[in-house]
Design an enzyme around this catalytic site. Structure first.
Site, PDB file in Angstrom:
ATOM      1  CG  HIS A 169      -5.007 -15.718   2.225  1.00 42.88           C
ATOM      2  ND1 HIS A 169      -4.384 -14.494   2.218  1.00 42.88           N
ATOM      3  CD2 HIS A 169      -5.105 -16.080   3.535  1.00 42.88           C
ATOM      4  CE1 HIS A 169      -4.129 -14.117   3.463  1.00 42.88           C
ATOM      5  NE2 HIS A 169      -4.542 -15.065   4.274  1.00 42.88           N
ATOM      6  CE1 TYR A 172      -3.736   2.456   0.657  1.00 42.98           C
ATOM      7  CE2 TYR A 172      -2.384   3.242   2.479  1.00 42.98           C
ATOM      8  CZ  TYR A 172      -3.466   3.394   1.635  1.00 42.98           C
ATOM      9  OH  TYR A 172      -4.267   4.487   1.769  1.00 42.98           O
TER      10      TYR A 172
END
Length: 508
Positions: free
Chosen positions: A421, A394
Site C-alpha cells: 500500500h 498466511y
C-alpha cells in the site's frame, strides 16, 4: 273412486321446481367434490412442507450436536493406545482451496429494498448539489455557467503513455508466464533433474518478472512524469498483473507435478483462453472456470459503468469543493499541532465520502459495514485481496512452519500489505510519506488483536466506524498537506534524508 287432479299450471310449476332443486343439488354436489379435492391437495402440500421443515430442523440439530461434541471427539486412541488429536475443521478448511459460487452482489440485493435504494438516491442528490454549488461559485467568480474539469484532466493526463505501457505489461503477463509454464511442464516428468529444471526456469521467470513488471512501470512513471491518477493506473495494474501471474503459476504448477502423464501422452495444460479470462475476472485466485451467466447483461453493464463514472465525478467534486480550498492557500501556515488537529477533523467528511464510494465500487461482496471487530472488517471489506493474502501468504506460511507461529504469519501478512500500500501511494503521489504504512502496520495490527471476533456488541461497530472516520481524515489531511508542501517548498537536493523527510513538517 276418482281422484282430483291438480290444475295444469300447478303441475307444471311442481315439475319446474323439482328440476331446479335437482339442478341445485347437483351443483352443490360438484362444489363439495371440488372442495374435497382441494382439501386432499392441501393435505398433501402440508405433509410435504412438514417433511421438509423436519428434515431441515434435523440437519440443524445434527450440526449443532456435532459442533458441541467436537472438542470431545477430537481425541481418540491410536493403534498403540496413545491418545492423538484429530485434525480440526479449521485445519481441514485451510487445506481446501477457494470455492466460487454464483450469487448476486450483496448491494444488488440490498438495492431491491426501497429503503436502501432511497439512501442511494440521497447520495445522487448530494452529487447534484455539488454540481450546482460549483456552477454557482463559477458564476459568481467568473460570471459564466461552465463546469470546468481542469483538475480531472490534469490528474488523468498523458493517457497515451499509460495506454502503451499497459499494453506492454498485459502482453507480457498473458504470454510469458503461460508459455513458461508450458515449457516447464512439458519437460518436468522426463527431465533427469527435476529440481534443476524447476530452479532454472524459476530464476529466468523471476528475472523477467523483475524487469518487465518490476522496473518497467517505475521507469514509465518517473521518466515521463505522469500525473497522479495516471501514475496510480500504471502502478496498480503492475501490482494486479504480478498477483495474477503468481496465482496462475501457484495454482497450476503443483497440479502438473502431481499428475504424471501416461506414456505417449502430453501433460494437460490450462487453456490460454481460460488464463486470458482470469486476467479480467474480478478475482486474484486462478481457476480454469468460474460460475458465469448464460448471457451478457448489457443493461447491468451499462448501469455499473454509469455508477463508476458517477463515483469518479463524485470524488472530483469532493476534492474540488471540500479539500482544495482548505489546503491550497498561497500563504501556508507552519506545521503545528493546532493546524494538524483542525485539518484532520475538517478532512473526516471528504475522506469518509471518498472511501465509502471506493468501497462501494470495489468489492461489495460481504457486509463489512456490520463488522463489530477489525479482524472481521479486514476479512470482509476487500475479499479479493484478502483471499490472495490468505492463500498465498498466511496459509503457505503455516504450511512451511507446520502450522506453527500463527501470530507471526498474521504479522507478516500485515507487513506485506502495508508495504505494498505504501509503495502504491509513494509512486502515485511522487513523494514518500508513510502514513498508510503506519496505519496498516501499527494501528491496524493493534486493532486486529484488541478488537477481535470476540467483540459482538453493537458498541464495537460504532467504535470501528469512528476509527475509520478518523483514519480517513488523517490520510486526506496529511497527504493533501504534503502535496501542496511539495509544490510550495520543493526539494533543494536529492539526498536520502531529503527524499524521506516530509516537506510539510518544515514548509512555511
Amino acid at each position: 273412486m276418482t281422484t282430483a287432479e291438480p290444475p295444469n299450471g300447478l303441475w307444471h310449476r311442481n315439475v319446474k321446481s323439482d328440476e331446479i332443486s335437482s339442478h341445485a343439488e347437483g351443483h352443490n354436489n360438484g362444489q363439495e367434490e371440488e372442495l374435497r379435492q382441494w382439501q386432499k391437495h392441501a393435505q398433501k402440500v402440508k405433509v410435504k412442507v412438514l417433511e421438509q421443515v423436519q428434515d431441515q430442523l434435523s440437519d440443524i440439530l445434527d450440526k449443532a450436536l456435532t459442533e458441541s461434541v467436537q472438542p470431545l471427539t477430537q481425541i481418540q486412541p491410536t493403534v498403540n493406545g496413545k491418545m492423538t488429536k484429530k485434525p480440526s475443521s479449521r485445519s481441514q478448511r485451510m487445506d481446501d482451496g477457494k470455492v466460487f459460487m454464483a450469487r448476486p452482489s450483496l448491494l444488488d440485493e440490498l438495492f431491491e429494498i426501497n429503503h436502501i435504494r432511497t439512501i442511494y438516491h440521497m447520495f445522487i442528490a448530494v452529487l447534484l448539489i455539488f454540481c450546482l454549488s460549483t456552477l454557482a461559485v463559477d458564476y459568481i467568480d467568473q460570471g459564466r455557467l461552465v463546469l470546468e474539469f481542469d483538475l480531472l484532466f490534469f490528474a488523468f493526463g498523458k493517457l497515451g503513455t499509460v495506454t502503451w505501457a499497459w499494453v506492454v505489461m498485459f502482453a507480457y503477463t498473458l504470454f510469458v508466464p503461460y508459455y513458461t509454464l508450458v515449457f516447464w511442464g512439458s519437460l518436468y516428468h522426463s527431465f533427469p533433474s527435476k529440481l534443476g529444471l524447476s530452479l532454472g526456469t524459476g530464476l529466468v521467470l523471476s528475472a523477467l518478472q523483475t524487469f518487465v513488471l518490476g522496473q518497467f512501470p517505475i521507469y514509465v512513471v518517473v521518466h515521463y512524469q505522469l500525473p497522479p491518477a495516471s501514475r496510480f493506473i500504471v502502478i496498480l495494474e503492475q501490482i494486479r498483473f504480478l498477483m495474477k501471474s503468481y496465482s496462475f503459476m501457484r495454482e497450476t504448477a503443483p497440479v502438473l507435478m502431481k499428475n504424471t502423464p501416461k506414456e505417449g501422452e502430453s501433460p494437460r495444460f490450462p487453456t490460454l483462453s481460460s488464463y486470458l479470462y482470469f486476467l479480467f475476472c474480478p478475482t486474484l485466485i486462478y481457476r480454469e472456470s468460474y460460475p458465469r451467466n448464460s448471457h451478457i447483461r448489457w443493461k447491468y453493464v451499462g448501469i455499473t459503468l454509469g455508477m463508476i463514472l458517477g463515483c469518479l465525478f463524485y470524488g472530483y467534486f469532493i476534492l474540488v469543493r471540500l479539500c482544495v480550498p482548505v489546503f491550497r492557500p498561497e500563504t501556508n501556515q507552519p506545521f503545528s499541532k493546532r493546524t494538524l488537529v483542525l485539518a484532520v477533523f475538517h478532512s473526516i467528511l471528504p475522506g469518509t465520502l471518498l472511501s465509502t464510494f471506493y468501497r462501494h465500487e470495489a468489492y461489495c461482496i460481504l457486509d463489512w459495514w456490520n463488522s463489530t471487530s477489525f479482524a472481521n472488517y479486514y476479512r470482509t471489506w476487500n475479499v479479493v485481496v484478502h483471499d490472495w493474502l490468505y492463500y498465498y501468504g498466511y496459509r503457505d506460511f503455516l504450511s512451511l512452519s507446520k502450522r506453527k507461529f500463527r501470530t507471526a504469519g498474521m504479522l507478516s501478512v500485515f507487513i506485506v500489505s502495508a508495504v505494498v500500500h505504501e509503495y502504491a501511494f509513494t509512486m502515485g503521489f511522487g513523494f514518500f510519506y508513510p502514513v498508510m504504512f503506519c496505519l496498516f502496520a501499527v494501528f491496524g495490527v493493534v486493532f486486529n488483536f484488541t478488537m477481535n471476533d470476540k467483540r459482538q456488541s453493537p458498541v464495537f461497530n460504532v467504535i470501528m466506524w469512528a476509527c475509520l472516520f478518523v483514519g480517513q481524515g488523517v490520510q486526506v489531511c496529511l497527504y493533501c498537506q504534503e502535496w501542496y508542501a511539495q509544490i510550495h517548498c520543493p526539494r533543494t537536493g536529492n539526498s536520502f534524508l531529503e527524499l524521506v523527510t516530509p516537506r510539510s513538517w518544515s514548509c512555511r
